[in-house]
Scaffold this motif. Sequence first.
Motif, PDB file in Angstrom:
ATOM      1  N   ASP A   1       6.260  -2.735 -67.692  1.00 43.06           N
ATOM      2  CA  ASP A   1       6.205  -1.302 -67.978  1.00 43.06           C
ATOM      3  C   ASP A   1       5.469  -0.595 -66.837  1.00 43.06           C
ATOM      4  OD1 ASP A   1       5.864   1.257 -68.915  1.00 43.06           O
ATOM      5  OD2 ASP A   1       5.008   0.675 -70.837  1.00 43.06           O
ATOM      6  N   PRO A   2       6.156   0.217 -66.026  1.00 39.61           N
ATOM      7  CA  PRO A   2       5.493   0.883 -64.899  1.00 39.61           C
ATOM      8  C   PRO A   2       4.803   2.189 -65.267  1.00 39.61           C
ATOM      9  CG  PRO A   2       7.813   1.424 -64.842  1.00 39.61           C
ATOM     10  CD  PRO A   2       7.616   0.519 -66.049  1.00 39.61           C
ATOM     11  N   THR A   3       4.868   2.603 -66.546  1.00 38.70           N
ATOM     12  CA  THR A   3       4.367   3.940 -66.882  1.00 38.70           C
ATOM     13  C   THR A   3       2.853   4.103 -66.687  1.00 38.70           C
ATOM     14  OG1 THR A   3       4.287   3.395 -69.261  1.00 38.70           O
ATOM     15  CG2 THR A   3       6.291   4.435 -68.423  1.00 38.70           C
ATOM     16  N   PRO A   4       1.996   3.081 -66.900  1.00 36.08           N
ATOM     17  CA  PRO A   4       0.585   3.280 -66.559  1.00 36.08           C
ATOM     18  C   PRO A   4       0.376   3.587 -65.073  1.00 36.08           C
ATOM     19  CG  PRO A   4       0.812   1.419 -68.042  1.00 36.08           C
ATOM     20  CD  PRO A   4       2.189   1.786 -67.613  1.00 36.08           C
ATOM     21  N   LEU A   5       1.130   2.912 -64.209  1.00 35.37           N
ATOM     22  CA  LEU A   5       1.049   3.194 -62.779  1.00 35.37           C
ATOM     23  C   LEU A   5       1.545   4.601 -62.470  1.00 35.37           C
ATOM     24  CD1 LEU A   5       0.646   2.483 -59.794  1.00 35.37           C
ATOM     25  CD2 LEU A   5       2.863   1.309 -59.852  1.00 35.37           C
ATOM     26  N   LEU A   6       2.661   5.010 -63.078  1.00 34.79           N
ATOM     27  CA  LEU A   6       3.180   6.356 -62.837  1.00 34.79           C
ATOM     28  C   LEU A   6       2.172   7.415 -63.271  1.00 34.79           C
ATOM     29  CD1 LEU A   6       6.921   5.996 -63.963  1.00 34.79           C
ATOM     30  CD2 LEU A   6       5.915   5.611 -61.709  1.00 34.79           C
ATOM     31  N   ALA A   7       1.542   7.189 -64.408  1.00 34.02           N
ATOM     32  CA  ALA A   7       0.547   8.153 -64.890  1.00 34.02           C
ATOM     33  C   ALA A   7      -0.638   8.242 -63.941  1.00 34.02           C
ATOM     34  CB  ALA A   7       0.081   7.762 -66.289  1.00 34.02           C
ATOM     35  N   ALA A   8      -1.102   7.103 -63.427  1.00 31.93           N
ATOM     36  CA  ALA A   8      -2.234   7.104 -62.503  1.00 31.93           C
ATOM     37  C   ALA A   8      -1.878   7.831 -61.210  1.00 31.93           C
ATOM     38  CB  ALA A   8      -2.659   5.667 -62.204  1.00 31.93           C
ATOM     39  N   LEU A   9      -0.686   7.577 -60.685  1.00 31.11           N
ATOM     40  CA  LEU A   9      -0.265   8.260 -59.461  1.00 31.11           C
ATOM     41  C   LEU A   9      -0.095   9.756 -59.701  1.00 31.11           C
ATOM     42  CD1 LEU A   9       2.375   5.664 -58.195  1.00 31.11           C
ATOM     43  CD2 LEU A   9       0.049   5.988 -57.317  1.00 31.11           C
ATOM     44  N   GLY A  10       0.376  10.104 -60.884  1.00 32.56           N
ATOM     45  CA  GLY A  10       0.611  11.501 -61.210  1.00 32.56           C
ATOM     46  C   GLY A  10      -0.649  12.339 -61.274  1.00 32.56           C
ATOM     47  N   ARG A  11      -1.804  11.686 -61.343  1.00 33.15           N
ATOM     48  CA  ARG A  11      -3.065  12.429 -61.353  1.00 33.15           C
ATOM     49  C   ARG A  11      -3.432  12.960 -59.970  1.00 33.15           C
ATOM     50  NH1 ARG A  11      -4.195   8.853 -65.784  1.00 33.15           N
ATOM     51  NH2 ARG A  11      -4.963   7.120 -64.503  1.00 33.15           N
ATOM     52  N   GLU A  12      -2.700  12.504 -58.949  1.00 30.32           N
ATOM     53  CA  GLU A  12      -2.898  13.033 -57.603  1.00 30.32           C
ATOM     54  C   GLU A  12      -1.687  13.897 -57.242  1.00 30.32           C
ATOM     55  OE1 GLU A  12      -4.694  10.658 -54.414  1.00 30.32           O
ATOM     56  OE2 GLU A  12      -4.374   8.933 -55.726  1.00 30.32           O
ATOM     57  N   ALA A  13      -1.844  15.168 -57.232  1.00 29.95           N
ATOM     58  CA  ALA A  13      -0.765  16.080 -56.853  1.00 29.95           C
ATOM     59  C   ALA A  13      -0.828  16.296 -55.346  1.00 29.95           C
ATOM     60  CB  ALA A  13      -0.893  17.398 -57.600  1.00 29.95           C
ATOM     61  N   CYS A  14      -0.060  15.504 -54.593  1.00 30.18           N
ATOM     62  CA  CYS A  14      -0.086  15.617 -53.129  1.00 30.18           C
ATOM     63  C   CYS A  14       1.326  15.474 -52.582  1.00 30.18           C
ATOM     64  CB  CYS A  14      -1.052  14.601 -52.522  1.00 30.18           C
ATOM     65  SG  CYS A  14      -0.911  12.934 -53.164  1.00 30.18           S
ATOM     66  N   ASP A  15       1.435  15.452 -51.256  1.00 31.90           N
ATOM     67  CA  ASP A  15       2.741  15.547 -50.595  1.00 31.90           C
ATOM     68  C   ASP A  15       3.446  14.194 -50.577  1.00 31.90           C
ATOM     69  OD1 ASP A  15       4.892  16.538 -49.207  1.00 31.90           O
ATOM     70  OD2 ASP A  15       3.879  16.541 -47.259  1.00 31.90           O
ATOM     71  N   VAL A  16       3.898  13.765 -51.760  1.00 25.92           N
ATOM     72  CA  VAL A  16       4.612  12.500 -51.885  1.00 25.92           C
ATOM     73  C   VAL A  16       5.843  12.709 -52.763  1.00 25.92           C
ATOM     74  CG1 VAL A  16       2.485  11.151 -51.659  1.00 25.92           C
ATOM     75  CG2 VAL A  16       3.330  11.758 -53.940  1.00 25.92           C
ATOM     76  N   GLU A  17       6.743  11.742 -52.711  1.00 27.65           N
ATOM     77  CA  GLU A  17       7.822  11.628 -53.681  1.00 27.65           C
ATOM     78  C   GLU A  17       7.799  10.205 -54.204  1.00 27.65           C
ATOM     79  OE1 GLU A  17      11.524  12.340 -51.583  1.00 27.65           O
ATOM     80  OE2 GLU A  17      11.612  10.263 -50.860  1.00 27.65           O
TER      81      GLU A  17
END
Length: 309
Positions: free
Chosen positions: A31-47
Amino acid sequence: MTTRDEPLRDNAAWAAGVAELSILIPFKGDDPTPLLAALGREACDVELVVLDDGTGDETLAARVAEAVAALPFPARFVRLARNVGRAKGRNRLVAHARAGHFLFLDSDMLPDGRHFLRDWLDVVARQNPPVAFGGFSMHQTPLTPAHALHRAMASHSDCLTADCRARNPAKHVFTSNLLVRRDVFESEAFDEGFAGWGWEDVEWGMRVARRWPILHVDNTATHLGLDTASTMAAKYEQSAANFARVIAAHPAVVATYPSYRVAKVLKYAPLRGLWRPALKLYALLEGAPIKTRAFAMRLYRAALYVEAV
């Protein structure tokens, strides 16, 4: 938008265009959703592009689609109907990436630092490295008896500082937390001849190291998905053919690896059919001292590689 074999789900921000960094995450069952949530806490210039490599779990897919939709930066969810494997799956991810640098993350990782993505963007801006590895840790991994062997072995050989890894840069290249510049990957993609588990990222590092420097930095992520001892043994059993493929491509490099040197010695040991299973049985014995279990598992892995050396 979909292709015939790659159903796609884009979030509302995907159409915004090219970012500075493409985060690429494959998963198969995890389940990758914990990782996605952690990354989503940084709003920066990524995709971000996340790829389901043939899991076939509609409930999990729905959770991932929901997590992708909630991300504050451009994100795409790619689903494959059948499993294509670790090397080909990552190559497929790159086909969707639009940035000049790619950050490969395993789906069972979790950033250790609060500014994990910003720190990677800073590395890109300051150094523009062809390849960089951030390292991984066990900092956030729960302590459980079932995973004690994996923890002990990984802590000994893999959870190293950047200074330690830099002494042998190509050896410590794993897709768990790996930055790659686009032009490098366009010249050297992952070898899709690898099947099953193991060695495709290390072999890629060997090829790349012939042409480009590999930077090691301390920007770690925790490896949450530790294996039980029986799963570790099964993965090593799968990896023997991949090890043989690496030897064929890079004999001089592999000859310096301890697993190769031990396998060469064990090749001439008699009665392998008796002592090799005994090594595995001891490594699986949870009541035995962890250091001796780790030693037995390393010997078992080398004994499996005897056929390749």
